[in-house]
Design a protein around this motif. Structure first.
Motif, short mmCIF file in Angstrom:
data_model
loop_
_atom_site.label_atom_id
_atom_site.label_comp_id
_atom_site.label_asym_id
_atom_site.label_seq_id
_atom_site.Cartn_x
_atom_site.Cartn_y
_atom_site.Cartn_z
N GLN A 7 -45.13 9.72 -41.38
CA GLN A 7 -45.17 9.63 -42.84
C GLN A 7 -44.71 8.24 -43.25
N GLY A 8 -45.34 7.71 -44.29
CA GLY A 8 -44.99 6.37 -44.76
C GLY A 8 -45.54 5.26 -43.89
N VAL A 9 -46.49 5.58 -43.02
CA VAL A 9 -47.08 4.59 -42.11
C VAL A 9 -48.61 4.58 -42.19
N TRP A 10 -49.17 5.15 -43.26
CA TRP A 10 -50.60 5.21 -43.50
C TRP A 10 -51.32 6.15 -42.52
N TYR A 11 -50.62 7.15 -41.98
CA TYR A 11 -51.27 8.06 -41.04
C TYR A 11 -52.36 8.89 -41.71
N ARG A 12 -52.11 9.38 -42.93
CA ARG A 12 -53.14 10.18 -43.61
C ARG A 12 -54.37 9.35 -43.91
N GLY A 13 -54.20 8.16 -44.42
CA GLY A 13 -55.34 7.30 -44.70
C GLY A 13 -56.12 6.97 -43.45
N TRP A 14 -55.40 6.70 -42.37
CA TRP A 14 -56.03 6.43 -41.09
C TRP A 14 -56.82 7.65 -40.61
N THR A 15 -56.24 8.84 -40.80
CA THR A 15 -56.89 10.08 -40.38
C THR A 15 -58.20 10.27 -41.12
N VAL A 16 -58.19 10.09 -42.44
CA VAL A 16 -59.41 10.24 -43.24
C VAL A 16 -60.48 9.26 -42.75
N ALA A 17 -60.13 8.00 -42.61
CA ALA A 17 -61.10 6.99 -42.19
C ALA A 17 -61.65 7.29 -40.80
N THR A 18 -60.79 7.65 -39.87
CA THR A 18 -61.20 7.91 -38.50
C THR A 18 -62.09 9.15 -38.42
N ALA A 19 -61.69 10.21 -39.09
CA ALA A 19 -62.48 11.44 -39.07
C ALA A 19 -63.86 11.21 -39.68
N ARG A 20 -63.92 10.49 -40.78
CA ARG A 20 -65.22 10.22 -41.41
C ARG A 20 -66.11 9.37 -40.49
N GLU A 21 -65.53 8.38 -39.82
CA GLU A 21 -66.30 7.55 -38.88
C GLU A 21 -66.89 8.39 -37.76
N LEU A 22 -66.19 9.44 -37.37
CA LEU A 22 -66.64 10.30 -36.27
C LEU A 22 -67.53 11.44 -36.75
N GLY A 23 -67.79 11.51 -38.06
CA GLY A 23 -68.65 12.54 -38.60
C GLY A 23 -68.00 13.90 -38.71
N LEU A 24 -66.67 13.93 -38.79
CA LEU A 24 -65.93 15.19 -38.88
C LEU A 24 -65.67 15.55 -40.33
N VAL A 25 -65.42 16.83 -40.57
CA VAL A 25 -65.00 17.30 -41.89
C VAL A 25 -63.65 17.98 -41.74
#
Length: 85
Positions: A7-25
């Motif tokens: 938390q406080g290290v941009w993990y959620r934002g990274w997760t959204v970007a990474t998942a979208r790049e991989l075509g995940l929902v």
């Protein structure tokens, strides 16, 4: 559930970007206990790749561990960041 300094290290934002790049929902959110919770759905190979990348996360994160469990499939169209639970 992702544990560690996530938390406080941009993990959620990274997760959204990474998942979208991989075509995940799915979705990701902070937990009041300091962890991050995510629901990830999609192609098994893409989920495996996501899980491998999630072990490190963004540069400032320090992942101590990830607990994985099966969850009911949700009718999702994208990957989003949700409010803290």
């Amino acid at each position: 559930m992702i544990h560690g300094r996530v938390q406080g290290v941009w993990y959620r934002g990274w997760t959204v970007a990474t998942a979208r790049e991989l075509g995940l929902v799915g979705w990701v959110r902070n937990r009041m206990d300091g962890g991050v919770e995510a629901l990830v759905q999609g192609d098994a190979a893409a989920i495996d790749r996501f899980m491998m990348l999630a072990q490190d996360g963004p540069p400032a994160a320090r992942v101590a561990g990830i607990d994985v469990e099966n969850a009911p499939v949700e009718d999702l169209q994208s990957f989003e960041q949700r409010a803290t639970a």
